[in-house]
Enzyme design. Structure first.
Site, PDB file in Angstrom:
ATOM      1  N   HIS A  52      11.552  -5.021  -0.524  1.00  0.00           N
ATOM      2  CA  HIS A  52      11.219  -6.071   0.438  1.00  0.00           C
ATOM      3  C   HIS A  52      10.295  -7.092  -0.204  1.00  0.00           C
ATOM      4  O   HIS A  52       9.690  -6.845  -1.236  1.00  0.00           O
ATOM      5  CB  HIS A  52      10.587  -5.487   1.713  1.00  0.00           C
ATOM      6  CG  HIS A  52       9.145  -5.115   1.576  1.00  0.00           C
ATOM      7  ND1 HIS A  52       8.214  -5.405   2.540  1.00  0.00           N
ATOM      8  CD2 HIS A  52       8.470  -4.482   0.600  1.00  0.00           C
ATOM      9  CE1 HIS A  52       7.026  -4.955   2.156  1.00  0.00           C
ATOM     10  NE2 HIS A  52       7.150  -4.398   0.989  1.00  0.00           N
ATOM     11  N   CYS A 106       2.821  -7.511  -0.888  1.00  0.00           N
ATOM     12  CA  CYS A 106       2.755  -6.044  -0.867  1.00  0.00           C
ATOM     13  C   CYS A 106       2.522  -5.549  -2.293  1.00  0.00           C
ATOM     14  O   CYS A 106       2.966  -6.172  -3.258  1.00  0.00           O
ATOM     15  CB  CYS A 106       4.064  -5.477  -0.328  1.00  0.00           C
ATOM     16  SG  CYS A 106       4.109  -3.672  -0.263  1.00  0.00           S
ATOM     17  N   GLN A 124       6.862   0.793  10.038  1.00  0.00           N
ATOM     18  CA  GLN A 124       6.662   0.195  11.351  1.00  0.00           C
ATOM     19  C   GLN A 124       8.036   0.031  12.013  1.00  0.00           C
ATOM     20  O   GLN A 124       9.041  -0.198  11.330  1.00  0.00           O
ATOM     21  CB  GLN A 124       5.954  -1.153  11.212  1.00  0.00           C
ATOM     22  CG  GLN A 124       4.516  -1.002  10.725  1.00  0.00           C
ATOM     23  CD  GLN A 124       3.850  -2.344  10.501  1.00  0.00           C
ATOM     24  OE1 GLN A 124       3.900  -3.213  11.354  1.00  0.00           O
ATOM     25  NE2 GLN A 124       3.231  -2.508   9.340  1.00  0.00           N
ATOM     26  N   SER A 147       2.188  -6.336   9.692  1.00  0.00           N
ATOM     27  CA  SER A 147       1.788  -6.678   8.320  1.00  0.00           C
ATOM     28  C   SER A 147       2.098  -8.124   7.957  1.00  0.00           C
ATOM     29  O   SER A 147       1.479  -8.673   7.056  1.00  0.00           O
ATOM     30  CB  SER A 147       2.494  -5.763   7.321  1.00  0.00           C
ATOM     31  OG  SER A 147       2.144  -4.427   7.573  1.00  0.00           O
ATOM     32  N   HIS A 150       8.860 -10.049   6.624  1.00  0.00           N
ATOM     33  CA  HIS A 150       9.557  -9.394   5.511  1.00  0.00           C
ATOM     34  C   HIS A 150      11.002  -9.871   5.444  1.00  0.00           C
ATOM     35  O   HIS A 150      11.593 -10.166   6.483  1.00  0.00           O
ATOM     36  CB  HIS A 150       9.665  -7.868   5.733  1.00  0.00           C
ATOM     37  CG  HIS A 150       8.417  -7.185   6.152  1.00  0.00           C
ATOM     38  ND1 HIS A 150       7.704  -6.389   5.290  1.00  0.00           N
ATOM     39  CD2 HIS A 150       7.760  -7.139   7.332  1.00  0.00           C
ATOM     40  CE1 HIS A 150       6.653  -5.874   5.943  1.00  0.00           C
ATOM     41  NE2 HIS A 150       6.667  -6.335   7.179  1.00  0.00           N
TER      42      HIS A 150
END
Length: 156
Positions: A52, A106, A124, A147, A150
């Protein structure tokens, strides 16, 4: 009177007949595990592997990353950035791995965005739902989680 066996099976399941007993059983096409009880939900592929690219924004759960100590971009700016990365990947102007290594917020960036194998419960909910819907080699539309935003590439 209609028989339960006339109803279509949930996605990812196949009905088989046991050679030894002649009884009907059900096979999960992803995990290759079988069961006697007729399934009432789609087969869970178990674990998947995805990469991702994450773009965080000021409202992200932790608005900092290896790239930036204090992320101040707005949600709109984050989504626009992610859409531009996706467009470059789809048009073959850049590789997913290269963009992930340069721009993902990330720590998986150092692995080209690779998250390794994971189960549905390890991510998640919105991320997991999208990851498990993708076919191998398929790229997601932008997905929002706590977060940030993505794009997900299913690899296994």
């Amino acid at each position: 009177m209609s028989n339960d066996n006339d109803a279509p099976l949930p996605e990812g399941w196949e009905m088989r007949t046991s050679r030894s007993t002649g009884m009907t059983y059900f096979l999960n096409m992803y995990t290759k595990k079988s069961q006697w009880e007729r399934p009432d939900a789609p087969a869970d592929p178990g674990d998947v592997r995805c990469s991702h690219i994450l773009v965080k924004h000021a409202e992200s759960r932790r608005p900092s990353s290896w790239r930036e100590e204090n992320i101040t971009r707005t949600k709109v700016e984050a989504l626009d950035l992610l859409k531009s990365y996706r467009k470059q990947i789809v048009s073959n102007d850049a590789s997913f791995t290269d963009l992930a290594m340069k721009y993902s917020d990330c720590s998986s960036a150092k692995r080209g965005g690779d998250l390794g194998m994971f189960s549905r419960s390890q991510m998640q909910q919105a991320f997991a739902e999208e990851a498990f819907k993708l076919k191998v080699g398929q790229l997601s539309k932008p997905v929002e989680t706590e977060s940030g935003y993505h794009i997900i590439l299913r690899t296994v």
